[in-house]
Design a protein around this motif. Structure first.
Motif, mmCIF file in Angstrom:
data_model
loop_
_atom_site.group_PDB
_atom_site.id
_atom_site.type_symbol
_atom_site.label_atom_id
_atom_site.label_comp_id
_atom_site.label_asym_id
_atom_site.label_seq_id
_atom_site.Cartn_x
_atom_site.Cartn_y
_atom_site.Cartn_z
ATOM 1 N N MET A 1 0.788 -1.243 0.000
ATOM 2 C CA MET A 1 0.000 0.000 0.000
ATOM 3 C C MET A 1 0.819 1.291 0.000
ATOM 4 N N PRO A 2 2.036 1.302 0.596
ATOM 5 C CA PRO A 2 2.779 2.571 0.586
ATOM 6 C C PRO A 2 3.007 3.152 -0.814
ATOM 7 N N PHE A 3 3.023 2.307 -1.852
ATOM 8 C CA PHE A 3 3.193 2.808 -3.230
ATOM 9 C C PHE A 3 2.047 3.702 -3.657
ATOM 10 N N ALA A 4 0.922 3.551 -3.008
ATOM 11 C CA ALA A 4 -0.264 4.307 -3.417
ATOM 12 C C ALA A 4 -0.493 5.553 -2.567
ATOM 13 N N MET A 5 0.461 5.856 -1.657
ATOM 14 C CA MET A 5 0.257 6.990 -0.740
ATOM 15 C C MET A 5 1.511 7.860 -0.678
ATOM 16 N N ASP A 6 1.347 9.055 -0.101
ATOM 17 C CA ASP A 6 2.508 9.865 0.300
ATOM 18 C C ASP A 6 2.812 9.462 1.739
ATOM 19 N N ASN A 7 4.039 9.010 1.987
ATOM 20 C CA ASN A 7 4.385 8.520 3.330
ATOM 21 C C ASN A 7 5.282 9.516 4.035
ATOM 22 N N TYR A 8 4.859 9.937 5.229
ATOM 23 C CA TYR A 8 5.644 10.920 5.984
ATOM 24 C C TYR A 8 6.063 10.347 7.330
ATOM 25 N N VAL A 9 7.355 10.518 7.635
ATOM 26 C CA VAL A 9 7.832 10.217 8.981
ATOM 27 C C VAL A 9 7.649 11.501 9.770
ATOM 28 N N THR A 10 6.838 11.444 10.828
ATOM 29 C CA THR A 10 6.528 12.709 11.493
ATOM 30 C C THR A 10 7.500 13.035 12.612
ATOM 31 N N ARG A 11 7.283 14.207 13.120
ATOM 32 C CA ARG A 11 8.145 14.872 14.094
ATOM 33 C C ARG A 11 7.369 15.023 15.392
ATOM 34 N N GLU A 12 8.058 15.496 16.418
ATOM 35 C CA GLU A 12 7.375 15.807 17.666
ATOM 36 C C GLU A 12 6.681 17.150 17.517
ATOM 37 N N ALA A 13 5.489 17.273 18.075
ATOM 38 C CA ALA A 13 4.832 18.576 18.140
ATOM 39 C C ALA A 13 5.620 19.441 19.126
ATOM 40 N N THR A 14 5.642 20.740 18.881
ATOM 41 C CA THR A 14 6.352 21.638 19.805
ATOM 42 C C THR A 14 5.473 21.953 21.015
ATOM 43 N N TYR A 15 6.100 22.471 22.044
ATOM 44 C CA TYR A 15 5.379 22.905 23.255
ATOM 45 C C TYR A 15 4.270 23.893 22.879
ATOM 46 N N GLU A 16 4.595 24.848 22.014
ATOM 47 C CA GLU A 16 3.612 25.870 21.612
ATOM 48 C C GLU A 16 2.407 25.218 20.913
ATOM 49 N N GLU A 17 2.681 24.205 20.099
ATOM 50 C CA GLU A 17 1.580 23.522 19.409
ATOM 51 C C GLU A 17 0.665 22.805 20.412
ATOM 52 N N LEU A 18 1.259 22.157 21.410
ATOM 53 C CA LEU A 18 0.453 21.451 22.421
ATOM 54 C C LEU A 18 -0.331 22.452 23.261
ATOM 55 N N ASN A 19 0.291 23.616 23.465
ATOM 56 C CA ASN A 19 -0.281 24.692 24.272
ATOM 57 C C ASN A 19 -1.517 25.330 23.614
ATOM 58 N N ALA A 20 -1.743 25.042 22.335
ATOM 59 C CA ALA A 20 -2.934 25.548 21.654
ATOM 60 C C ALA A 20 -4.209 24.996 22.307
ATOM 61 N N PHE A 21 -4.107 23.850 22.975
ATOM 62 C CA PHE A 21 -5.248 23.323 23.724
ATOM 63 C C PHE A 21 -4.913 23.133 25.196
ATOM 64 N N HIS A 22 -3.757 22.528 25.485
ATOM 65 C CA HIS A 22 -3.450 22.146 26.865
ATOM 66 C C HIS A 22 -2.874 23.287 27.687
ATOM 67 N N GLY A 23 -3.175 23.274 28.976
ATOM 68 C CA GLY A 23 -2.671 24.279 29.908
ATOM 69 C C GLY A 23 -1.171 24.154 30.088
ATOM 70 N N GLY A 24 -0.501 25.319 30.224
ATOM 71 C CA GLY A 24 0.954 25.345 30.375
ATOM 72 C C GLY A 24 1.433 24.596 31.611
ATOM 73 N N ASP A 25 0.733 24.749 32.737
ATOM 74 C CA ASP A 25 1.204 24.084 33.958
ATOM 75 C C ASP A 25 1.082 22.564 33.844
ATOM 76 N N TYR A 26 0.047 22.097 33.140
ATOM 77 C CA TYR A 26 -0.080 20.650 32.902
ATOM 78 C C TYR A 26 1.080 20.162 32.018
ATOM 79 N N LEU A 27 1.367 20.903 30.951
ATOM 80 C CA LEU A 27 2.466 20.510 30.046
ATOM 81 C C LEU A 27 3.807 20.515 30.777
ATOM 82 N N ASP A 28 4.014 21.531 31.632
ATOM 83 C CA ASP A 28 5.273 21.622 32.383
ATOM 84 C C ASP A 28 5.450 20.393 33.268
ATOM 85 N N TYR A 29 4.368 19.959 33.891
ATOM 86 C CA TYR A 29 4.460 18.781 34.758
ATOM 87 C C TYR A 29 4.698 17.516 33.915
#
Ligand code: ZLV
Ligand code: CA
Ligand code: ZN
Length: 393
Positions: free
Chosen positions: A48-76
């Motif tokens: 199946m990979p021949f029929a798709m674009d395959n991406y190896v992904t990266r870690e989301a940044t703190y700022e990206e997670l912070n778009a929903f999650h509280g900073g103090d929760y992320l810090d912990y």
């Protein structure tokens, strides 16, 4: 080799990273990130990979997670170490912060890394949909629907679905979130409770006293205050043990079909939790791989940009079957896919039966009684149709 080629006129992308799969929640914990390796291996052995674009992904940044999650929760979450785990005997009164370190959401080595990769996968998927480089984007490492702004819950620490939908909302006016995991999609419902730009629909086993998380009654349809934009934009489909493919498909098409006509979403986010399959270690339903996949097929037929998320799924061989089959549906190869698992597939012996579509007898040690009456299912459909009359057309 299996006649699998690129679909004409549209693009499917597959987002994953082998890094995520190396993490362990603990020996007895039902969540096994290794199921993602098994899925990728089955997808690959079918070509199946021949029929798709395959991406190896990266870690989301703190700022990206912070778009929903509280900073103090992320810090912990960043600093919490397995040693911080409260031990019942030595430390009976030790506070469990943010619901972390209990038995459902243990602190394990590399936890933050695991969470940010899951979120990275789903954010990359969302960005490919926003830029219209993909028509369907697949993120089987995501789908962690229970995580809250300030709290881990039910094996979920970071709500990658909420983060991905927030991305979609930059471009698309209305997003339809559909959740076929056997558990209620409470974290996503809660995050978009007060907006009419996201409609959430969860199908789940509902037994408030004894089945996690205990929310998602038929009558729970968003804020009760009619002046709140979110009113009537949460749909819950509470089900009982043993529901069959036939019942589930009829229910799914009737409900999603009506929602599509009334709400007119501009994109779909579909959580494909595989714990709704027969024979799942935690699940209670009698769905076969075909019945689970039929939901994906139906959503695809609506012709909207779509993200496919993973989620629950605790019998890894069946998780891999369902998500490999659903990948084939995304690329339009499901009609040609051989039922027998390829000879050369690594882990082939791990599948026990060599078919992609085990029968209920092969999946269940003893048949599970179906506790969903036709009368109750009709009541559910009627209630949903009535709710939709309140939704602006
Ligand atoms: O599939 O857990 O029932 C998305 C998802 O939807 C509970 N948790 C909570 C409430 C009180 N507890 C029990 C604590 C149990 C801790 C360990 C298990 C260990 C072994 C076998 C089963 C479980 C288990 N835990 C079964 N059900 C639970 C639920 C959480 C379910 C989360 C589903 C997540 C990924
Ligand atoms: Ca669900
Ligand atoms: Zn689940």
């Amino acid at each position: 080799e299996y006649g699998i080629s690129r679909p004409k006129g549209y693009t499917v992308s597959y987002h994953a990273t082998p890094e995520m799969e190396k993490h362990h929640f603990g020996q007895t914990h039902p969540m096994k990130p290794w199921r993602l390796t098994l899925t990728k291996s089955l997808v690959t052995s079918y070509g199946m990979p021949f029929a798709m674009d395959n991406y190896v992904t990266r870690e989301a940044t703190y700022e990206e997670l912070n778009a929903f999650h509280g900073g103090d929760y992320l810090d912990y979450l960043i600093t919490a170490a397995p040693e911080d785990q409260p031990r019942d005997i030595e430390n009976p009164d030790k506070e469990v912060k943010y619901n972390l370190g209990g038995s459902d959401c243990p602190l394990f080595h590399g936890l933050y890394n695991y969470c940010s990769m899951s979120a990275g996968c789903s954010l990359d998927a969302a960005r490919k949909i926003c830029s219209k480089q993909s028509d369907i984007a697949i993120t089987w490492g995501g789908g962690l629907h229970h995580a809250k702004k300030y709290e881990a819950s039910g094996f979920c620490y970071i709500n990658d679905i909420v983060l991905a939908i927030l991305q979609l909302l930059r471009i698309y006016p209305r997003v339809l979130y559909i959740d076929i995991d056997v558990h209620h999609g409470d974290g996503v419902e809660e995050a978009f409770f007060s907006t009419d730009r996201v409609m959430t629909v969860s199908f789940h086993k509902y037994q408030p006293e004894s089945f996690f998380p205990g929310t998602g009654a038929l009558e729970d349809n968003g804020p009760k205050n009619e002046h709140n934009a979110g009113a009537h934009h949460a749909i819950n489909v509470p089900l009982q043990d043993g529901i069959t493919d036939e019942q589930y498909e009829a229910l799914f098409q009737s409900i999603i079909g009506a929602i599509n006509e009334r709400y007119r979403p501009s994109a779909i986010a579909l959580q494909c939790g595989a714990d709704s399959l027969a024979g799942d270690r935690l699940g209670r339903f009698n769905l076969r791989v075909q019945g689970h996949g039929a939901c994906v097929k139906y959503c695809k037929s609506l012709g909207l940009p779509m993200i496919l998320f993973g989620g629950g799924g605790y019998t890894p061989r069946n998780v891999a079957r369902a998500w490999a089959y659903e990948t084939s549906i995304a690329i339009g190869a499901d009609a040609n896919i051989p039922e027998t698992i390829p000879e050369h597939a690594p882990w082939r012996e791990h599948f026990v039966h060599d078919t992609l579509f085990p029968s209920l007898e092969q999946s269940l040690h003893e048949p599970r009684h179906n506790r969903n009456s036709e009368k109750r299912l009709r009541e559910i459909v009627t209630h949903v149709h009535e709710q939709l009359r309140f939704v602006a057309h």
